[in-house]
Design a protein around this motif. Sequence first.
Motif, PDB file in Angstrom:
ATOM      1  N   PRO A  44      54.855  48.376  27.651  1.00 60.83           N
ATOM      2  CA  PRO A  44      55.115  46.979  27.584  1.00 60.83           C
ATOM      3  C   PRO A  44      56.277  46.479  28.627  1.00 60.83           C
ATOM      4  O   PRO A  44      56.797  47.267  29.072  1.00 60.83           O
ATOM      5  N   SER A  58      54.944  42.602  21.869  1.00 59.95           N
ATOM      6  CA  SER A  58      54.965  43.957  21.595  1.00 59.95           C
ATOM      7  C   SER A  58      56.156  44.701  20.755  1.00 59.95           C
ATOM      8  O   SER A  58      55.984  45.637  19.975  1.00 59.95           O
ATOM      9  N   ARG A  59      57.079  43.730  20.439  1.00 67.37           N
ATOM     10  CA  ARG A  59      58.121  44.316  19.504  1.00 67.37           C
ATOM     11  C   ARG A  59      58.571  43.165  18.884  1.00 67.37           C
ATOM     12  O   ARG A  59      58.722  42.045  19.311  1.00 67.37           O
ATOM     13  N   ALA A 177      55.607  41.737  15.704  1.00 64.33           N
ATOM     14  CA  ALA A 177      54.662  42.110  16.923  1.00 64.33           C
ATOM     15  C   ALA A 177      53.296  41.811  16.849  1.00 64.33           C
ATOM     16  O   ALA A 177      52.859  41.827  15.801  1.00 64.33           O
ATOM     17  N   ARG A 200      53.137  42.511  25.560  1.00 66.29           N
ATOM     18  CA  ARG A 200      52.286  43.579  26.172  1.00 66.29           C
ATOM     19  C   ARG A 200      52.168  43.220  27.723  1.00 66.29           C
ATOM     20  O   ARG A 200      52.121  41.977  28.134  1.00 66.29           O
ATOM     21  N   GLY A 351      46.432  46.385  25.924  1.00 66.65           N
ATOM     22  CA  GLY A 351      46.923  46.796  24.553  1.00 66.65           C
ATOM     23  C   GLY A 351      46.034  45.895  23.471  1.00 66.65           C
ATOM     24  O   GLY A 351      46.564  45.910  22.523  1.00 66.65           O
TER      25      GLY A 351
END
Length: 457
Positions: A44, A58-59, A177, A200, A351
């Motif tokens: 990421p 992604s988080r 996420a 991502r 991803g």
Amino acid sequence: MPANGLTATVSRSTAAPGPVPERGCIPWSEARHVAFGSAGPLPPVAVPLAEANGRTLSRDVTALQDLPHYASSAMDGWAVNGPGPWLLAGAGQHASPVPAGNRFLPANSAAVIATGGLVPHGADAVLRKESGLAVRDPNGNHILALRADAKPGEPCSGHHIRPAGQEARSGDVLIPAGTVLNPAHVALAAAAGHDTVQVRARPAAAVVLTGAEVVTQGIPGPGQVRDTFGPQLGHVVSLLGGVADSPQRIGDSFSDWLAALENPVMPHGGHADVLITTGGTGKSGTDHFRAAVDAMGGQLLVDGIAMRPGHPAVLAALPGGRLVIGLPGNPLAAMMALLALGAPLMASLGGAQLPPLQLVMSGCDLEGDPGRTRLVPCRFLSGLAFPVQHTGPGMMRGLAWADAVMAVPPQGVDSGGPVPVLPLPWAAPAPSGQGLWRDPESPAGAPTHFAFRGSHS
């Protein structure tokens, strides 16, 4: 292990290029899975909020402090402490607003406050501007009193005060996420105190265009063809989740191919995760894709696909983990190969999941091609899929008006039967219909809704 998760071992060979062993084409469905499994997600990346729209988080984005982080006024008016009338802090109705620092407001006092302003300690309500009137009492003091038309019971405790933490508490997950960020998400992240978000990665693709007969502008003459890749291939890559810079154009010699694969050009710098080439994937003496890969010590992961059009498509792994997608030179064949190999590979590096197949009901009998999958651009009309015209390997007219691409199995499809379709990256997905069919790529027994859409105007 290379950054993209490639596990194949490849080495550099300095020997003169020899013939590449002939390999049989693999089924279209298998080719998609090989491409998807050939690499793992890229790490990421953190991006500034101004660049975050459309990216996949992604988080989790959490609140770094209470939202709002202080008690604020929901109205223009006065912060008040106690029952009125109130002694005004300052000079009458036009007194200065409550200053920063959240000073204490004494009992039976009031102070001017603006919407969003910091409510001072001691204030128990905000009286809206329309309900108050600043006057002087007989002693010359500035007094805030209620207007005669103020609402009954105004102001009650907590009235027009936005308490700290009303929207979120520190540590609350605001955006989970996996969310594709829109402008409202970005604004929320900014309100929560974030300057960047983790998203991502988008795989970087270097595009290499070949063909001595290709002209880039004007009307091509006999023996020439107009470049159809340069104006659009980079944009299609972006629709598939990647990032492509301006294409590199090379000649048709073996040395040109070898130089392009060894040192792909990214006009704005950076590392290319994927190379996408056009042409040179046939097996004649003038096609050098495979020979260049072999000379570099690369490995052919997919050497032809049992599909029409686009069967000469190739996927290769180079030393260092870089992957190369070799597209055929014909425009429609190249686009079908990009959907078969490029879409799964970009999804894996980014991803995401393998692009799903939808099942639609065929509006007519579709002839099969024994041993091969026919990829046929189609349109959806009244809930049924119909092939479009002008779908030869070198044609783009049919694809220009298509909604999706049918993957007609080798045995063909009867009218009214289900046919797998791949959505085009620039076309809106079709809404689900009412029937249930099993996706041939899904686990046994897992039903999949077939989809359909009305005709376009």
